[in-house]
Design an enzyme around this catalytic site. Structure first.
Site, PDB file in Angstrom:
ATOM      1  N   HIS A  23      -5.029   6.640  -4.579  1.00 20.16           N
ATOM      2  CA  HIS A  23      -4.259   7.183  -3.451  1.00 20.16           C
ATOM      3  C   HIS A  23      -4.953   6.911  -2.119  1.00 20.16           C
ATOM      4  O   HIS A  23      -4.312   6.971  -1.070  1.00 20.16           O
ATOM      5  CB  HIS A  23      -4.087   8.687  -3.659  1.00 20.16           C
ATOM      6  CG  HIS A  23      -2.784   9.246  -3.191  1.00 20.16           C
ATOM      7  ND1 HIS A  23      -1.609   8.519  -3.134  1.00 20.16           N
ATOM      8  CD2 HIS A  23      -2.455  10.498  -2.764  1.00 20.16           C
ATOM      9  CE1 HIS A  23      -0.631   9.290  -2.699  1.00 20.16           C
ATOM     10  NE2 HIS A  23      -1.115  10.500  -2.459  1.00 20.16           N
ATOM     11  N   ASN A  76      -0.349  14.577   2.728  1.00 26.14           N
ATOM     12  CA  ASN A  76       0.988  15.138   2.897  1.00 26.14           C
ATOM     13  C   ASN A  76       1.308  15.589   4.319  1.00 26.14           C
ATOM     14  O   ASN A  76       2.434  15.944   4.615  1.00 26.14           O
ATOM     15  CB  ASN A  76       1.199  16.311   1.932  1.00 26.14           C
ATOM     16  CG  ASN A  76       1.096  15.867   0.486  1.00 26.14           C
ATOM     17  OD1 ASN A  76       0.995  14.684   0.179  1.00 26.14           O
ATOM     18  ND2 ASN A  76       1.105  16.828  -0.411  1.00 26.14           N
TER      19      ASN A  76
END
Length: 188
Positions: free
Chosen positions: A21, A67
């Site tokens: 990620h 996020n």
């Protein structure tokens, strides 16, 4: 002088450092190492800049966690007065084979929470994104573990070359433009 904002998406902290990620951070770290640049902690992220043939590239690794990346992107675009067409977001993509590179000028978030937040903050899906393929070789229900997992030995052996190719894509984006860069790098 033309300005560009290149944002590598990732999560801060040692435990995320070598995860799939965090490929956005990894690409920027590779570029910085190649050019002897040093990131400084600033508002909403770590920042450095590079002058390249009359252009200024501002590199950002948001400290907002994946996020909430949109807040940092919006802040630095505004602060540095970078036009939206000179923004490049670097992110991981499960839908691409490992190491494949894809540059797009717009599109959906593809379920990626970092892109989802950027689109919400910028109020558009029309911004450049450079997707680095991490493949989808995980068993059902294990997506989060896979994405937040570390590279396997086979991936690690190929990663260095793919990271160098990624830095070439960034330079091409800045110098040759998005269309030429897509023709040169997409799928390579």
């Amino acid at each position: 002088m033309k300005k560009f904002l290149v944002v590598g998406l990732g999560n801060i902290g040692e435990k995320y450092e070598n995860t799939r990620h965090n490929i956005g951070f990894k690409v920027l770290d590779t570029y910085a190492k190649n050019e002897d640049l040093t990131f400084q902690t600033d508002k909403l992220g770590d920042v450095t800049s590079h002058k390249l043939k009359g252009r200024t590239i501002i590199f950002l690794k948001p400290s907002t966690y994946m996020n909430l990346s949109g807040k940092a992107v919006q802040y630095w675009l505004t602060k540095e007065k970078v036009p939206l067409e000179n923004l490049l977001i670097i992110t991981d993509d499960l839908n691409l084979p490992f190491g494949s590179l894809r540059l797009k000028t717009k599109g959906s978030d593809g379920g990626h929470n970092g892109l989802k937040d950027i689109q919400a903050k910028l109020n558009t899906t029309a911004y450049n994104r450079f997707r680095f393929g991490i493949s989808d070789t995980f068993s059902k229900g294990r997506q989060v573990d896979y994405v937040l997992g570390e590279w396997n030995d086979d991936e690690m052996s190929k990663l260095k070359e793919r990271l160098q190719k990624s830095t070439q894509l960034i330079q091409s984006f800045v110098l040759a433009g998005v269309s030429n860069t897509m023709n040169t790098f997409n799928g390579k």
